[in-house]
Design an enzyme around this catalytic site. Structure first.
Site, mmCIF file in Angstrom:
data_model
loop_
_atom_site.group_PDB
_atom_site.id
_atom_site.type_symbol
_atom_site.label_atom_id
_atom_site.label_comp_id
_atom_site.label_asym_id
_atom_site.label_seq_id
_atom_site.Cartn_x
_atom_site.Cartn_y
_atom_site.Cartn_z
ATOM 1 N N HIS A 20 0.850 -1.164 0.090
ATOM 2 C CA HIS A 20 0.065 0.035 -0.061
ATOM 3 C C HIS A 20 0.934 1.281 -0.009
ATOM 4 O O HIS A 20 0.571 2.112 -0.866
ATOM 5 C CB HIS A 20 -0.932 0.005 1.192
ATOM 6 C CG HIS A 20 -2.037 -0.832 1.267
ATOM 7 N ND1 HIS A 20 -3.191 -0.576 1.391
ATOM 8 C CD2 HIS A 20 -1.806 -2.470 1.106
ATOM 9 C CE1 HIS A 20 -4.036 -1.759 1.083
ATOM 10 N NE2 HIS A 20 -3.338 -2.783 0.946
ATOM 11 N N ASP A 123 -5.175 6.178 1.843
ATOM 12 C CA ASP A 123 -5.527 4.825 1.422
ATOM 13 C C ASP A 123 -6.790 4.245 1.862
ATOM 14 O O ASP A 123 -7.507 4.797 2.649
ATOM 15 C CB ASP A 123 -4.343 3.885 2.139
ATOM 16 C CG ASP A 123 -4.264 2.502 1.518
ATOM 17 O OD1 ASP A 123 -3.488 1.982 0.718
ATOM 18 O OD2 ASP A 123 -5.061 1.860 2.097
ATOM 19 N N GLN A 324 12.032 -6.737 -7.561
ATOM 20 C CA GLN A 324 11.409 -7.330 -8.786
ATOM 21 C C GLN A 324 11.514 -6.498 -9.909
ATOM 22 O O GLN A 324 11.461 -6.981 -11.109
ATOM 23 C CB GLN A 324 10.211 -7.583 -8.125
ATOM 24 C CG GLN A 324 9.229 -8.396 -8.860
ATOM 25 C CD GLN A 324 8.012 -8.932 -8.102
ATOM 26 O OE1 GLN A 324 8.130 -9.995 -7.291
ATOM 27 N NE2 GLN A 324 6.944 -8.409 -8.353
ATOM 28 N N HIS A 339 1.960 -14.430 -6.947
ATOM 29 C CA HIS A 339 1.009 -14.727 -6.052
ATOM 30 C C HIS A 339 -0.196 -13.926 -6.519
ATOM 31 O O HIS A 339 -1.448 -13.724 -5.836
ATOM 32 C CB HIS A 339 1.228 -14.303 -4.632
ATOM 33 C CG HIS A 339 1.670 -12.814 -4.334
ATOM 34 N ND1 HIS A 339 2.432 -12.084 -5.091
ATOM 35 C CD2 HIS A 339 0.998 -12.031 -3.468
ATOM 36 C CE1 HIS A 339 2.498 -10.813 -4.602
ATOM 37 N NE2 HIS A 339 1.698 -10.927 -3.555
ATOM 38 N N TRP A 342 -1.487 -7.079 -6.753
ATOM 39 C CA TRP A 342 -1.549 -6.090 -7.979
ATOM 40 C C TRP A 342 -0.251 -5.309 -8.082
ATOM 41 O O TRP A 342 -0.045 -5.198 -9.323
ATOM 42 C CB TRP A 342 -2.613 -4.962 -7.537
ATOM 43 C CG TRP A 342 -3.219 -4.259 -8.616
ATOM 44 C CD1 TRP A 342 -2.847 -2.880 -8.694
ATOM 45 C CD2 TRP A 342 -3.731 -4.787 -9.761
ATOM 46 N NE1 TRP A 342 -3.584 -2.395 -9.896
ATOM 47 C CE2 TRP A 342 -3.979 -3.506 -10.563
ATOM 48 C CE3 TRP A 342 -4.229 -5.883 -10.387
ATOM 49 C CZ2 TRP A 342 -4.718 -3.822 -11.851
ATOM 50 C CZ3 TRP A 342 -4.768 -6.011 -11.678
ATOM 51 C CH2 TRP A 342 -4.863 -4.884 -12.261
ATOM 52 N N ASN A 343 0.448 -5.081 -7.398
ATOM 53 C CA ASN A 343 1.862 -4.450 -7.429
ATOM 54 C C ASN A 343 2.557 -5.033 -8.470
ATOM 55 O O ASN A 343 3.254 -4.981 -9.631
ATOM 56 C CB ASN A 343 2.535 -3.880 -6.494
ATOM 57 C CG ASN A 343 1.914 -2.788 -5.490
ATOM 58 O OD1 ASN A 343 1.538 -1.963 -6.201
ATOM 59 N ND2 ASN A 343 1.649 -2.944 -4.179
ATOM 60 N N ASP A 363 -6.916 -9.699 -2.592
ATOM 61 C CA ASP A 363 -7.607 -9.459 -3.706
ATOM 62 C C ASP A 363 -7.018 -10.491 -5.046
ATOM 63 O O ASP A 363 -7.365 -10.280 -6.190
ATOM 64 C CB ASP A 363 -7.433 -7.921 -4.257
ATOM 65 C CG ASP A 363 -6.140 -7.757 -4.321
ATOM 66 O OD1 ASP A 363 -4.970 -8.412 -3.954
ATOM 67 O OD2 ASP A 363 -5.973 -6.292 -4.705
ATOM 68 N N GLN A 364 -5.906 -11.223 -4.646
ATOM 69 C CA GLN A 364 -5.464 -12.157 -5.687
ATOM 70 C C GLN A 364 -6.113 -13.033 -6.483
ATOM 71 O O GLN A 364 -5.911 -13.357 -7.495
ATOM 72 C CB GLN A 364 -4.186 -12.793 -4.976
ATOM 73 C CG GLN A 364 -3.136 -11.929 -4.223
ATOM 74 C CD GLN A 364 -2.434 -12.488 -3.109
ATOM 75 O OE1 GLN A 364 -2.497 -13.737 -2.823
ATOM 76 N NE2 GLN A 364 -2.021 -12.028 -2.019
#
Length: 446
Positions: A20, A123, A324, A339, A342-343, A363-364
């Site tokens: 976040h 957020d 990453q 996984h 979202w990022n 949310d995956q």
């Protein structure tokens, strides 16, 4: 007639979790760049142990300043912990609830400030700041680090409050008929935050109020782009009852014009220096490397004794924070076992890397639906934190994903990569949404 304010002040309030805080700080960086014609002050609120996250941002922008408030105590959170990365996932409701105690210290700060913020960007887990914004006469903008589809489903859950007829039946299906494509999921794939909800429990009632307040906010910013999730942006505008829903992503260093080294330490330190990692990747053939993502909670994803020695000639193990963005952008990387956070999804899209999906929670599962079923840019590898993919099946899926002959997903993700890069360039959809947000945020009637 509308005129542009010559000066303004914004408060940015990230939620203390790596997935976040990093994208919201990336947004803050882009906001500062987009508002060059305005004498803009940006204050970023953090608690003491989260202040190091701001180091690079503060160095890059003199007009961004920190506001450090003490972390409120909570019986479920150790006194030395202030970030979800140091807590089990089950502590998320407690973390959301305890941060609500910052309402009064923050109100006092507003009331004593000689030039208080005219807007709050917070957020999506900090929706109680909507009430604060109303009290001090500021505009409230929700920032979603999740995609538009995932946020649409999350909002639907907290508005409709679906429940199981039989609490023991974890396979019972929840349908979202009001959303585009009418997605549906078994109960066990639904947001763990929502499934933990117990009606009447003060913490859960507080969280329900957070999401209801988000929907009442003046505006919404989502880390995504229109070409990726257009139907869900249209849905969110209907839910919000206004057009002030902006797609400003992907919010991450873009390797065609940003220095990748900026991204290396955004979330923590790594056991492998970047130059060593890139040297190792340079020695690999194009498209042959598949980095993987594990989960440390309950020892899931922990590396067995001797594993690093056994794979020394074939792979590289990174402990701690993996750089990453730098990894995925390297020519040697052909596929990404992810996984579906979202990022990670956006980083893979920008790098043009095929995704093999293994969602665990949050949310995956929704992100997997978007990637595999709707966009056709990913392949299912496995589902759930308690399962392990069949090695032969995983090898087959991996081989197909990097094959230039059979890689349908590979072609699709390269097209999405092009769309993502175009979205954030001058004149692109995300750049235009950022400009429009700045215009509406800082304009006033003359």
């Amino acid at each position: 007639m509308a005129t542009l304010r010559s000066s303004s002040h914004i408060l940015v309030f990230p939620f203390p979790a790596q997935g976040h805080i990093i994208p919201l700080l990336d947004f803050t960086h882009r906001l500062a760049l987009a508002a060059t014609d305005i004498d803009l002050t940006i204050t970023v609120l953090v608690t003491p142990k989260n202040l190091p996250f701001l180091t690079q941002l503060l160095a890059a922008h003199p007009r961004i300043q920190p506001l450090v408030l003490p972390f409120p105590p909570h019986p479920s959170i150790p006194s030395a912990v202030e970030n979800l990365k140091d807590l089990p996932q089950r502590c998320l409701p407690a973390l959301m609830h305890t941060l609500g105690q910052l309402y009064h210290p923050l109100l006092s700060w507003f009331q004593s400030h000689p030039s208080p913020p005219s807007a709050i960007v917070s957020d999506m887990f900090l929706g109680w700041t909507q009430r604060l914004a109303s009290r001090v006469g500021a505009k409230h903008i929700v920032f979603s680090p999740s995609g538009a589809m995932a946020l649409s489903i999350l909002y639907s859950l907290w508005m409709e409050l679906p429940r199981l007829d039989d609490p023991r039946d974890q396979t019972a299906v929840v349908s979202f008929g009001k959303l585009p494509n009418c997605p549906k999921y078994p109960w066990w794939k639904i947001s763990g935050l929502y499934r933990a909800c117990v009606e009447g429990d003060p913490a859960m009632e507080f969280i329900k109020d957070i999401f209801h307040a988000n929907i009442q906010s003046w505006g919404l910013v989502v880390n995504s782009f229109n070409q990726l999730e257009r139907p869900y942006f249209d849905h969110l505008k209907r839910v919000m009852g206004c057009d002030r829903v902006w797609a400003v992503g992907p919010l991450l260093p873009l390797h065609d014009h940003d220095d990748l080294t900026v991204a290396v330490h955004r979330g923590g330190s790594s056991s492998v220096p970047l130059d060593h990692l890139l040297t190792w990747l340079d020695a690999c053939e194009d498209g042959e490397v598949e980095p993987s993502v594990g989960h440390v909670e309950a020892n899931y994803g922990m590396i067995p004794n001797g594993f690093e020695d056994r794979v020394a000639n074939n792979g590289l193990v990174i402990r701690g924070w993996a750089p990453q963005v730098a990894i995925l952008s390297h020519r040697a990387v052909g596929a990404f076992l992810t996984h579906c956070g979202w990022n990670s999804v956006l980083e893979a899209v920008v790098a043009g890397v095929t995704m093999l999906t293994w969602p665990f929670g949050a949310d995956q599962f929704v992100d997997q639906t978007l990637l595999v079923e709707e966009l056709k840019v990913g392949k299912k590898a496995c589902e759930g934190p308690q399962t392990v993919p069949n090695p032969e099946e995983l090898a087959r899926v991996l081989a197909e994903s990097v094959s230039r002959e059979k890689g349908v997903e590979r072609k699709g993700v390269m097209e999405l990569r092009k769309a993502a890069l175009e979205a954030v360039r001058e004149g692109g959809s995300s750049a235009q949404d950022m400009e429009e947000m700045v215009k509406q945020l800082f304009c006033m009637q003359a």
